[in-house]
Design an enzyme around this catalytic site. Sequence first.
Site, mmCIF file in Angstrom:
data_model
loop_
_atom_site.group_PDB
_atom_site.id
_atom_site.type_symbol
_atom_site.label_atom_id
_atom_site.label_comp_id
_atom_site.label_asym_id
_atom_site.label_seq_id
_atom_site.Cartn_x
_atom_site.Cartn_y
_atom_site.Cartn_z
ATOM 1 N N ASP A 98 -3.546 -8.781 8.616
ATOM 2 C CA ASP A 98 -2.363 -8.584 9.447
ATOM 3 C C ASP A 98 -2.332 -7.185 10.047
ATOM 4 O O ASP A 98 -1.661 -6.954 11.065
ATOM 5 C CB ASP A 98 -1.084 -8.863 8.659
ATOM 6 C CG ASP A 98 -0.997 -8.135 7.334
ATOM 7 O OD1 ASP A 98 -2.008 -7.553 6.900
ATOM 8 O OD2 ASP A 98 0.080 -8.164 6.701
ATOM 9 N N ILE A 116 -4.269 -7.612 -0.708
ATOM 10 C CA ILE A 116 -3.495 -8.850 -0.733
ATOM 11 C C ILE A 116 -4.096 -9.890 0.217
ATOM 12 O O ILE A 116 -4.266 -11.046 -0.140
ATOM 13 C CB ILE A 116 -2.022 -8.594 -0.339
ATOM 14 C CG1 ILE A 116 -1.385 -7.536 -1.256
ATOM 15 C CG2 ILE A 116 -1.235 -9.894 -0.351
ATOM 16 C CD1 ILE A 116 -1.215 -7.962 -2.690
ATOM 17 N N ARG A 156 -4.803 1.282 -0.929
ATOM 18 C CA ARG A 156 -4.752 -0.156 -0.733
ATOM 19 C C ARG A 156 -4.540 -0.940 -2.018
ATOM 20 O O ARG A 156 -5.259 -0.740 -3.004
ATOM 21 C CB ARG A 156 -6.050 -0.647 -0.068
ATOM 22 C CG ARG A 156 -5.958 -2.120 0.345
ATOM 23 C CD ARG A 156 -7.210 -2.616 1.004
ATOM 24 N NE ARG A 156 -6.986 -3.944 1.574
ATOM 25 C CZ ARG A 156 -7.932 -4.814 1.863
ATOM 26 N NH1 ARG A 156 -9.208 -4.494 1.654
ATOM 27 N NH2 ARG A 156 -7.647 -5.995 2.378
ATOM 28 N N CYS A 201 0.832 -1.196 0.000
ATOM 29 C CA CYS A 201 0.000 0.000 0.000
ATOM 30 C C CYS A 201 0.868 1.247 0.000
ATOM 31 O O CYS A 201 2.088 1.187 -0.020
ATOM 32 C CB CYS A 201 -0.898 0.003 1.242
ATOM 33 S SG CYS A 201 -1.848 -1.510 1.461
ATOM 34 N N ASN A 210 1.821 -0.128 5.519
ATOM 35 C CA ASN A 210 2.272 -0.548 4.192
ATOM 36 C C ASN A 210 3.155 -1.765 4.361
ATOM 37 O O ASN A 210 4.173 -1.694 5.054
ATOM 38 C CB ASN A 210 3.055 0.591 3.528
ATOM 39 C CG ASN A 210 3.761 0.154 2.262
ATOM 40 O OD1 ASN A 210 3.328 -0.759 1.583
ATOM 41 N ND2 ASN A 210 4.868 0.812 1.941
ATOM 42 N N SER A 238 11.009 -12.453 -5.032
ATOM 43 C CA SER A 238 12.281 -12.160 -5.699
ATOM 44 C C SER A 238 13.427 -12.813 -4.931
ATOM 45 O O SER A 238 13.264 -13.286 -3.811
ATOM 46 C CB SER A 238 12.506 -10.646 -5.788
ATOM 47 O OG SER A 238 13.070 -10.154 -4.582
#
Length: 631
Positions: A100, A53, A50, A2, A75, A363
């Site tokens: 969360d 997720i 937002r 976010c 974020n 990643s």
Amino acid sequence: MCGIAGIFHLETAKPVDPSRVRTMLDRMPHRGPDGSGVWTAPGVGLGHLRLSIIDLAAGAQPMLTEDESLAVVFNGEIYNFADLRAELEEKGHVFRTHSDTEVILHGYRQWGEACVERFNGMFAFALFDARAQSLWMARDRLGVKPLHYALLSDGSLIFGSELKSLLAHPLLRRAPDISAVEDYMAYGYVPDDACLVAGVKKLGAGETLRLVRGRPLPGPQRYWDVSFADRTKSKPAELEEELVALMRQAVRSRMVADVPLGAFLSGGVDSSSVVALMAEASKQAVKTCTIGFDVASLDETAYADRIARRFATDHRTRIVSPDDYSLIDTLAFHFDEPFADASALPTYRVCELAREQVTVALSGDGADEAFAGYRRHRFQMQGERVRALLPAGLRQSVFGTLGRYYPKADWAPRPLRARSTLLELAGEGGEAYAASVGVTPYDLRRRLFTQDVKTALGAYRAEDRYVAAMANAPARDPLDRAQYADIRIWLPGDILTKTDRMSMAVSLEAREPLLDHRLVEFAARLPVSQRIRGNSGKYLMKKAMEPYLPQDILYRPKMGFVTPISDWFRGPLAGEAMAVAGGSTLAKTGWFDTKQLGKLAADHRSGLADHGRLLWQLVMLDKALGRLFGL
């Protein structure tokens, strides 16, 4: 993932105009296309964008406790939120969502500021405590997520995920900080303890900042730091087993999402390791993506294809031309401050490709810093061994003299630049490593700057940041000190800034499992021989992954993203190169000797010298100055 922004009045609880917070959010819509919210109370305003997720239906922010005494904008991701939620529920906390974000609120209520030490994740958040009349801001341990802030003339503090959100506030004075120009010219990015806009600060990795109304603005507090001071006594086989267990746990915790998830796959050790462990944990084929180049010497798609076939991933490849200079203005917009790591171009393209199918991508970032994967780590270790053989005075006499008379060859690959190597061996280890991570040497910067700039800088020198970090590192070995400085300076300033801005530019959440803090702490305790052995960096990691990956993937030379910027400035960008010496924003600042800049551009264009990287730095600085200050 976010974007957050807000305003907090430090002296009195003056009303906050919600539209002002909204304007700050509107400058970075790419960070949250799925929703937004603004909440205000006397003396405070919090805003949130937002990218959904987790808990898509009920995770909206700003989020308040039921009694509205606490409010937070957040974020990032807390990967261990389910375990923390269960622990808090056992203590009597009642949750209204499955997000969360709510764990942050209840965690703060239960443990106070110590809650941040329990969070395993990437995050930047601001939490308002109405009872204490305070605003508490925190950033994750490694600095994956950014947070900027500034104190204004009306007694308010503003904050935001990106610099552009702060610039939307009319009271923020736009004046350049010349020391940040020195930093940028030295490193190719502006480090986290500096900002090109004077008065703007960045909360550091592993730091918190608590503001209490009616009290002076305090300094940030560090709640975490990596220590290289201890060594594990475990046997190599035990270390391999422990490493794989930590990597497996880190990958699986980052696969929790209520939206499509995938991974970047370059075919190198790091991304291939992540994909291997994702495939092990997933019931479905892992979605992977690779960017290839239409220049054979730069292309790694064959390696990525092999890994994709090995783990039966749902793989997509896109071939792009290295001549992607059309993205310059896009990069300047998203980075705000000048950023000269040219690998940002292909990073943007691979994020763009991933976003076509997924909202979250894992990643391989972080393994080189944690496990000593860069060539400069090996060079530094070898150089320190040579330095240890001779007293400082003799080194300076022998190597210094040889270095001064050896022909200069900045155009050559680093191992062949004997002049630079000899001069580095003549000096101390910290100075040598600071020079090796830089992109424009100190002497060249001094020739480029005007006398006014040199006077304004005085004794300030960008390299001293690295020298000090290495000197004060909790470390036992020269390699420890180099890695510590990289984790504190290079990692958040360059690598993680690049990944955050380029992924967020296309509204993609990038997650870095190899930067799980427990993994980084484990790596810092390894003996040097388990990090570098012979010419191989990341030694233990490669050994641990041998059951998963082919030998030629594990032990092939590191490539990385490459862009032909030198060719650009002799071709399509030749005009941009010449403009930096006259007529450009940069030329109008009076900071640089325009004759020197003109000679750089002319020598490069004629082929007399290769100044491509430096010209790229100057062009990106020129773009940033125009956007930030309208010069």
